[in-house]
Design an enzyme around this catalytic site. Structure first.
Site, PDB file in Angstrom:
ATOM      1  N   ASP A   1       5.352  -5.878   5.726  1.00 53.18           N
ATOM      2  CA  ASP A   1       5.800  -7.256   5.940  1.00 53.18           C
ATOM      3  C   ASP A   1       5.789  -8.105   4.667  1.00 53.18           C
ATOM      4  O   ASP A   1       6.646  -8.959   4.486  1.00 53.18           O
ATOM      5  CB  ASP A   1       5.017  -7.929   7.074  1.00 53.18           C
ATOM      6  CG  ASP A   1       3.528  -7.887   6.848  1.00 53.18           C
ATOM      7  OD1 ASP A   1       3.064  -7.085   6.012  1.00 53.18           O
ATOM      8  OD2 ASP A   1       2.811  -8.663   7.509  1.00 53.18           O
TER       9      ASP A   1
ATOM     10  N   THR B   1       4.646   0.998   6.509  1.00 56.13           N
ATOM     11  CA  THR B   1       3.226   0.642   6.458  1.00 56.13           C
ATOM     12  C   THR B   1       2.461   1.508   7.437  1.00 56.13           C
ATOM     13  O   THR B   1       2.874   1.664   8.585  1.00 56.13           O
ATOM     14  CB  THR B   1       2.915  -0.837   6.776  1.00 56.13           C
ATOM     15  OG1 THR B   1       1.501  -0.969   6.964  1.00 56.13           O
ATOM     16  CG2 THR B   1       3.608  -1.365   8.030  1.00 56.13           C
TER      17      THR B   1
ATOM     18  N   GLY C   1       0.823  -1.216   0.000  1.00 60.27           N
ATOM     19  CA  GLY C   1       0.000   0.000   0.000  1.00 60.27           C
ATOM     20  C   GLY C   1       0.853   1.261   0.000  1.00 60.27           C
ATOM     21  O   GLY C   1       1.861   1.327   0.681  1.00 60.27           O
TER      22      GLY C   1
ATOM     23  N   ASP D   1       0.054   0.709   8.893  1.00 58.81           N
ATOM     24  CA  ASP D   1      -0.413  -0.157   9.983  1.00 58.81           C
ATOM     25  C   ASP D   1       0.581  -0.174  11.157  1.00 58.81           C
ATOM     26  O   ASP D   1       0.226  -0.572  12.264  1.00 58.81           O
ATOM     27  CB  ASP D   1      -0.601  -1.595   9.477  1.00 58.81           C
ATOM     28  CG  ASP D   1      -1.563  -1.690   8.303  1.00 58.81           C
ATOM     29  OD1 ASP D   1      -2.366  -0.754   8.113  1.00 58.81           O
ATOM     30  OD2 ASP D   1      -1.504  -2.697   7.570  1.00 58.81           O
TER      31      ASP D   1
ATOM     32  N   ARG E   1     -25.256  12.924  19.235  1.00 57.42           N
ATOM     33  CA  ARG E   1     -25.159  11.580  18.680  1.00 57.42           C
ATOM     34  C   ARG E   1     -23.919  10.855  19.147  1.00 57.42           C
ATOM     35  O   ARG E   1     -23.009  11.444  19.703  1.00 57.42           O
ATOM     36  CB  ARG E   1     -24.999  11.686  17.161  1.00 57.42           C
ATOM     37  CG  ARG E   1     -26.254  11.640  16.406  1.00 57.42           C
ATOM     38  CD  ARG E   1     -25.950  11.725  14.926  1.00 57.42           C
ATOM     39  NE  ARG E   1     -27.194  11.847  14.210  1.00 57.42           N
ATOM     40  CZ  ARG E   1     -27.329  12.423  13.031  1.00 57.42           C
ATOM     41  NH1 ARG E   1     -26.288  12.935  12.429  1.00 57.42           N
ATOM     42  NH2 ARG E   1     -28.494  12.478  12.452  1.00 57.42           N
TER      43      ARG E   1
ATOM     44  N   ASP F   1       2.946  -2.214  11.816  1.00 62.04           N
ATOM     45  CA  ASP F   1       2.966  -3.527  12.450  1.00 62.04           C
ATOM     46  C   ASP F   1       4.180  -4.386  12.110  1.00 62.04           C
ATOM     47  O   ASP F   1       4.168  -5.600  12.286  1.00 62.04           O
ATOM     48  CB  ASP F   1       1.671  -4.292  12.089  1.00 62.04           C
ATOM     49  CG  ASP F   1       1.530  -4.534  10.589  1.00 62.04           C
ATOM     50  OD1 ASP F   1       2.380  -4.062   9.824  1.00 62.04           O
ATOM     51  OD2 ASP F   1       0.566  -5.209  10.191  1.00 62.04           O
TER      52      ASP F   1
ATOM     53  N   GLN G   1      -6.614   7.995   4.646  1.00 63.39           N
ATOM     54  CA  GLN G   1      -5.486   7.903   5.589  1.00 63.39           C
ATOM     55  C   GLN G   1      -4.145   7.711   4.900  1.00 63.39           C
ATOM     56  O   GLN G   1      -3.090   7.852   5.504  1.00 63.39           O
ATOM     57  CB  GLN G   1      -5.678   6.692   6.526  1.00 63.39           C
ATOM     58  CG  GLN G   1      -6.813   6.826   7.476  1.00 63.39           C
ATOM     59  CD  GLN G   1      -7.345   5.468   7.901  1.00 63.39           C
ATOM     60  OE1 GLN G   1      -7.020   4.975   8.970  1.00 63.39           O
ATOM     61  NE2 GLN G   1      -8.152   4.852   7.055  1.00 63.39           N
TER      62      GLN G   1
ATOM     63  N   ARG H   1       0.830  -4.945  -5.231  1.00 66.18           N
ATOM     64  CA  ARG H   1       0.886  -6.023  -4.235  1.00 66.18           C
ATOM     65  C   ARG H   1       1.339  -7.328  -4.897  1.00 66.18           C
ATOM     66  O   ARG H   1       0.917  -8.412  -4.512  1.00 66.18           O
ATOM     67  CB  ARG H   1      -0.468  -6.182  -3.557  1.00 66.18           C
ATOM     68  CG  ARG H   1      -0.891  -4.957  -2.740  1.00 66.18           C
ATOM     69  CD  ARG H   1      -2.005  -5.292  -1.773  1.00 66.18           C
ATOM     70  NE  ARG H   1      -2.489  -4.120  -1.083  1.00 66.18           N
ATOM     71  CZ  ARG H   1      -1.937  -3.601   0.013  1.00 66.18           C
ATOM     72  NH1 ARG H   1      -0.871  -4.145   0.536  1.00 66.18           N
ATOM     73  NH2 ARG H   1      -2.464  -2.528   0.582  1.00 66.18           N
TER      74      ARG H   1
ATOM     75  N   ARG I   1      -5.360  -3.348   9.399  1.00 63.65           N
ATOM     76  CA  ARG I   1      -5.301  -4.815   9.317  1.00 63.65           C
ATOM     77  C   ARG I   1      -5.429  -5.441  10.704  1.00 63.65           C
ATOM     78  O   ARG I   1      -6.230  -4.992  11.488  1.00 63.65           O
ATOM     79  CB  ARG I   1      -4.000  -5.267   8.631  1.00 63.65           C
ATOM     80  CG  ARG I   1      -4.014  -5.018   7.155  1.00 63.65           C
ATOM     81  CD  ARG I   1      -3.753  -6.327   6.370  1.00 63.65           C
ATOM     82  NE  ARG I   1      -4.145  -6.196   4.995  1.00 63.65           N
ATOM     83  CZ  ARG I   1      -3.354  -5.885   3.985  1.00 63.65           C
ATOM     84  NH1 ARG I   1      -2.076  -5.674   4.212  1.00 63.65           N
ATOM     85  NH2 ARG I   1      -3.819  -5.790   2.776  1.00 63.65           N
TER      86      ARG I   1
HETATM   87  O1  F6P Z   1      -1.517  -2.356   4.785  1.00 63.16           O
HETATM   88  C1  F6P Z   1      -1.936  -1.051   4.600  1.00 63.16           C
HETATM   89  C2  F6P Z   1      -3.424  -1.002   4.357  1.00 63.16           C
HETATM   90  O2  F6P Z   1      -3.800   0.358   4.233  1.00 63.16           O
HETATM   91  C3  F6P Z   1      -4.291  -1.698   5.397  1.00 63.16           C
HETATM   92  O3  F6P Z   1      -4.474  -0.932   6.553  1.00 63.16           O
HETATM   93  C4  F6P Z   1      -5.545  -1.949   4.603  1.00 63.16           C
HETATM   94  O4  F6P Z   1      -6.285  -3.035   5.118  1.00 63.16           O
HETATM   95  C5  F6P Z   1      -5.016  -2.263   3.245  1.00 63.16           C
HETATM   96  O5  F6P Z   1      -3.744  -1.650   3.141  1.00 63.16           O
HETATM   97  C6  F6P Z   1      -5.880  -1.801   2.103  1.00 63.16           C
HETATM   98  O6  F6P Z   1      -5.301  -2.224   0.922  1.00 63.16           O
HETATM   99  P1  F6P Z   1      -5.703  -1.727  -0.540  1.00 63.16           P
HETATM  100  O7  F6P Z   1      -5.099  -0.371  -0.732  1.00 63.16           O
HETATM  101  O8  F6P Z   1      -5.075  -2.746  -1.430  1.00 63.16           O
HETATM  102  O9  F6P Z   1      -7.180  -1.697  -0.587  1.00 63.16           O
END
Ligand code: F6P
Length: 347
Positions: A106, A128, A14, A130, A165, A132, A279, A75, A174
């Protein structure tokens, strides 16, 4: 040690803000050592196809503030089939590459690790949103993603306050809840839901109702995309699986499912918003410029030093070499101590 004349740089997985500052630093440091640099296009796909173009300091002067990646990304997993793996390895020699710098999470680093073991000299750089990847405190893209998510949370608070609300914000991440945890803690959410820990939905709803009796007539909840609750669209997310076996978690609609649960159990008007790829866009914040710059410089220093099968990692204030094996061995998830700390804020 073999003499290095030409190196390749690629970005995989990503996209996110901070990739371009890292590419820029790689190219600049390569000039110091007299290395030519080839920009491999669209991640490992470019290596499989042999699609690479020279990239020099003049090409990267102005990219520090630009989101995404000038190299493109994908990917693609060359280890998905033997043929692609063979082509990728052959293209390293055909392109005359003496070393590769692979910037990614990763999946990308996992490929770099495998290629290193097959004799392709690779250095990784952790990226990333994430956050992670193990062995590093920080991954490129994380800080900007959280900054965007905090901004979104604050905007949702305005509506929540006006309409009395509850607003649910769904963020990416992820199987690791770092983005949700930090967005919720730094944005002052009333509850946070992480994939690492099961949420007691009754306890959360009780808390949201109790807030009203304390005079606070609105509430916010941050939920991470992989959280398990009833009412998500599991079939939708499972329908599309990438080359590394990941499903599209955003299609589950967990934020909307959580909003339905809250509305049903509390009777309070509740809405949700998923900010998805927002994001991952925009200009990088400070840490997504400064740290990728240091990581990019360090990656080429590691190439020069022959430290292959490794990546520069952020450890405290320092950049230290860490084995790719460690980086990809295990997903870095939110530890229970941090979760306990976050929960203590739900008052
Ligand atoms: O790994 C980064 C990420 O943004 C994750 O948080 C998310 O689930 C995924 O990539 C989304 O991937 P794509 O851009 O292929 O929809």
């Amino acid at each position: 040690m073999a003499t290095i004349k030409r190196i390749g740089v690629l970005t995989g997985g990503g996209d996110c803000p901070g990739l371009n500052p890292a590419i820029r630093a790689v190219v600049i440091r390569a000039r110091d050592y007299g290395y030519e640099v080839l920009g491999i296009q669209e991640g490992w796909a470019g290596l499989v196809k042999g699609d690479a173009r020279p990239i020099d300091v003049d090409d990267v002067r102005e990219i520090i503030s630009v989101g995404g990646t000038v190299l493109g990304t994908s990917r693609t997993n060359p280890y998905k089939n033997e043929e692609d793996k063979k082509k990728a390895i052959e293209n390293v020699s055909k392109l005359g590459l003496d070393a590769l710098v692979a910037i990614g999470g990763d999946d990308t680093l996992g490929v770099a690790n495998k290629l290193s073991k097959e004799g392709v000299p690779c250095v990784g750089v952790p990226k990333t949103m994430d956050n992670d990847v193990s062995g590093t405190d920080y991954c490129i893209g994380f800080d900007t993603a959280v900054s965007v998510a905090i901004d979104a949370l604050e905007r949702l608070k305005d509506t929540a306050r006006s309409h009395r609300r509850i607003m649910v914000l769904e963020v990416m991440g992820r199987e690791a809840g770092w983005v949700a945890l930090m967005t919720g803690m730094a944005g002052g959410a009333d509850w946070i839901m992480l994939p690492e820990f099961e949420t007691d939905l009754d306890e959360m709803c009780r808390h949201l109702v109790n807030l009203r009796s304390k005079g606070r007539l609105f509430g916010t909840v941050v939920v991470s995309e992989a959280v398990r609750v009833a009412g998500t669209r599991e079939e939708d997310q499972a329908a599309e699986v990438d080359a590394f076996g990941h499903t599209r978690l955003g299609l589950r609609g967990v934020g909307a499912a959580v909003a339905d649960i809250i509305k049903e159990r509390t009777g309070i008007s509740t809405r949700s918003a998923a900010i998805g790829h927002i994001q991952r866009g925009g200009t990088p914040v400070l840490r997504d410029r400064y740290l990728p710059t240091r990581l990019g410089l360090a990656a080429v220093d590691m190439v020069k030093a022959g430290k292959f099968g490794m990546m520069p990692a952020v450890v405290g204030e320092d950049i230290k070499p860490v084995a790719l094996e460690v980086a990809v061995g295990k997903t870095k998830t939110v530890p229970v101590e941090l979760w306990e700390m976050a929960k203590s804020l739900f008052k």
